[in-house]
Write a protein that holds these residues in place. Structure first.
Motif, PDB file in Angstrom:
ATOM      1  N   SER A   1      11.551  -8.875  66.690  1.00  0.00           N
ATOM      2  CA  SER A   1      11.626  -8.742  66.042  1.00  0.00           C
ATOM      3  C   SER A   1      10.713  -7.921  65.193  1.00  0.00           C
ATOM      4  O   SER A   1       9.898  -7.316  65.624  1.00  0.00           O
ATOM      5  CB  SER A   1      10.756  -9.733  64.801  1.00  0.00           C
ATOM      6  OG  SER A   1      10.190  -9.433  63.088  1.00  0.00           O
TER       7      SER A   1
ATOM      8  N   ARG B   1       6.103 -11.129  66.518  1.00  0.00           N
ATOM      9  CA  ARG B   1       7.337 -12.246  67.226  1.00  0.00           C
ATOM     10  C   ARG B   1       7.923 -11.177  67.641  1.00  0.00           C
ATOM     11  O   ARG B   1       8.280 -10.361  67.648  1.00  0.00           O
ATOM     12  CB  ARG B   1       8.415 -11.990  65.738  1.00  0.00           C
ATOM     13  CG  ARG B   1       7.219 -13.465  64.953  1.00  0.00           C
ATOM     14  CD  ARG B   1       8.374 -13.655  63.538  1.00  0.00           C
ATOM     15  NE  ARG B   1       8.225 -14.934  62.753  1.00  0.00           N
ATOM     16  CZ  ARG B   1       8.966 -15.224  61.964  1.00  0.00           C
ATOM     17  NH1 ARG B   1      10.272 -15.093  61.511  1.00  0.00           N
ATOM     18  NH2 ARG B   1       9.000 -16.520  61.077  1.00  0.00           N
TER      19      ARG B   1
ATOM     20  N   PHE C   1      15.832  -9.147  62.686  1.00  0.00           N
ATOM     21  CA  PHE C   1      15.661  -9.999  63.600  1.00  0.00           C
ATOM     22  C   PHE C   1      16.348 -10.337  64.346  1.00  0.00           C
ATOM     23  O   PHE C   1      17.123 -10.002  63.891  1.00  0.00           O
ATOM     24  CB  PHE C   1      15.293 -11.353  62.722  1.00  0.00           C
ATOM     25  CG  PHE C   1      13.990 -10.813  62.073  1.00  0.00           C
ATOM     26  CD1 PHE C   1      12.384 -11.088  61.810  1.00  0.00           C
ATOM     27  CD2 PHE C   1      14.718 -10.646  60.373  1.00  0.00           C
ATOM     28  CE1 PHE C   1      11.625 -11.538  61.141  1.00  0.00           C
ATOM     29  CE2 PHE C   1      13.050 -10.386  59.344  1.00  0.00           C
ATOM     30  CZ  PHE C   1      11.933 -11.031  59.781  1.00  0.00           C
ATOM     31  N   ASP C   2      16.287 -10.595  65.630  1.00  0.00           N
ATOM     32  CA  ASP C   2      17.307 -11.847  66.935  1.00  0.00           C
ATOM     33  C   ASP C   2      16.932 -12.398  66.783  1.00  0.00           C
ATOM     34  O   ASP C   2      15.636 -12.776  67.833  1.00  0.00           O
ATOM     35  CB  ASP C   2      16.731 -10.067  67.775  1.00  0.00           C
ATOM     36  CG  ASP C   2      18.053 -10.258  68.961  1.00  0.00           C
ATOM     37  OD1 ASP C   2      18.677 -10.980  68.697  1.00  0.00           O
ATOM     38  OD2 ASP C   2      17.776  -9.450  70.228  1.00  0.00           O
ATOM     39  N   SER C   3      17.287 -13.349  66.245  1.00  0.00           N
ATOM     40  CA  SER C   3      16.684 -14.619  66.330  1.00  0.00           C
ATOM     41  C   SER C   3      18.207 -15.645  65.996  1.00  0.00           C
ATOM     42  O   SER C   3      19.019 -15.407  64.656  1.00  0.00           O
ATOM     43  CB  SER C   3      15.916 -15.239  65.833  1.00  0.00           C
ATOM     44  OG  SER C   3      16.110 -17.008  65.234  1.00  0.00           O
ATOM     45  N   ASP C   4      18.971 -15.981  66.650  1.00  0.00           N
ATOM     46  CA  ASP C   4      20.238 -17.689  66.400  1.00  0.00           C
ATOM     47  C   ASP C   4      19.329 -18.651  65.210  1.00  0.00           C
ATOM     48  O   ASP C   4      20.270 -18.180  64.180  1.00  0.00           O
ATOM     49  CB  ASP C   4      20.173 -18.147  67.657  1.00  0.00           C
ATOM     50  CG  ASP C   4      21.369 -17.287  68.797  1.00  0.00           C
ATOM     51  OD1 ASP C   4      22.074 -16.251  68.085  1.00  0.00           O
ATOM     52  OD2 ASP C   4      20.860 -17.263  69.750  1.00  0.00           O
TER      53      ASP C   4
ATOM     54  N   LYS D   1      17.162 -18.470  63.054  1.00  0.00           N
ATOM     55  CA  LYS D   1      16.866 -17.497  61.562  1.00  0.00           C
ATOM     56  C   LYS D   1      18.539 -17.064  61.006  1.00  0.00           C
ATOM     57  O   LYS D   1      18.740 -17.579  60.106  1.00  0.00           O
ATOM     58  CB  LYS D   1      16.222 -16.039  61.685  1.00  0.00           C
ATOM     59  CG  LYS D   1      15.516 -15.292  59.932  1.00  0.00           C
ATOM     60  CD  LYS D   1      14.208 -14.202  61.025  1.00  0.00           C
ATOM     61  CE  LYS D   1      14.029 -13.866  59.421  1.00  0.00           C
ATOM     62  NZ  LYS D   1      14.409 -15.090  58.096  1.00  0.00           N
TER      63      LYS D   1
END
Length: 168
Positions: free
Chosen positions: A77, A74, A91-94, A96
């Motif tokens: 990630s 991902r 994780f680098d995800s708004d 998530k």
């Protein structure tokens, strides 16, 4: 507000736990056979990159104990581990960060240790497993570690790793 029905709750927690199944600190490390190329950063460089990129999620003392990191399939990630601290996923995800905050703050099977709105620290359970989680909603980042509750109290893990301060 409606709670998730039990089958949906199990599905949500299982979906969150499956990527972490190999992240218990007692699981064996898989053999790493790939070697860094001039285009890919070394494991040490990745540890440094993860330490800087996710610095608001954990104290420097935790990052200093990480021995290796690898990029997952991902984008944004990483899987990281250290013999003394176990395995973590970053994780680098708004998306998530938002969904994980909702999971921590709205489900009965979750416990919150710290919630400032911008930062949420806690854990979610499924059976005897807990997913210790730190969310930085301002940056859209998440740290997670799978913990066996047969061996460790998730609240103590959070305090020992410095992910939240013990109440006085």
């Amino acid at each position: 507000m409606d709670r998730f029905p039990l089958p949906r709750l199990a599905t949500v927690l299982l979906a969150a736990a499956l990527p972490l199944a190999a992240c218990s600190k007692d699981s064996e490390q898989p053999a790493q056979t790939d070697t860094p190329t001039s285009e890919s950063p070394s494991r040490t460089q990745l540890v440094d990159e993860v330490s800087q990129r996710f610095s608001t999620l954990a104290p420097a003392s935790l990052f200093s104990q990480l021995e290796q990191c690898s990029v997952t399939d991902r984008s944004g990630s990483y899987d990281c581990s250290g013999s003394d601290v176990g395995q973590f996923q970053f994780f680098d995800s708004d998306a998530k960060a938002a969904s994980t905050t909702q999971l921590l703050t709205e489900l009965r099977s979750s416990r919150v240790v710290e919630d400032t709105g911008a930062r949420v620290v806690g854990w979610s359970t499924l059976g005897t497993s807990a997913i210790v989680t730190v969310v930085d909603n301002d940056r859209g980042q998440v740290l997670q570690q799978l913990v066996s509750m047969d061996q460790d109290d998730p609240r103590e893990v959070i305090y020992e790793l410095g992910l939240a301060a013990r109440p006085s």
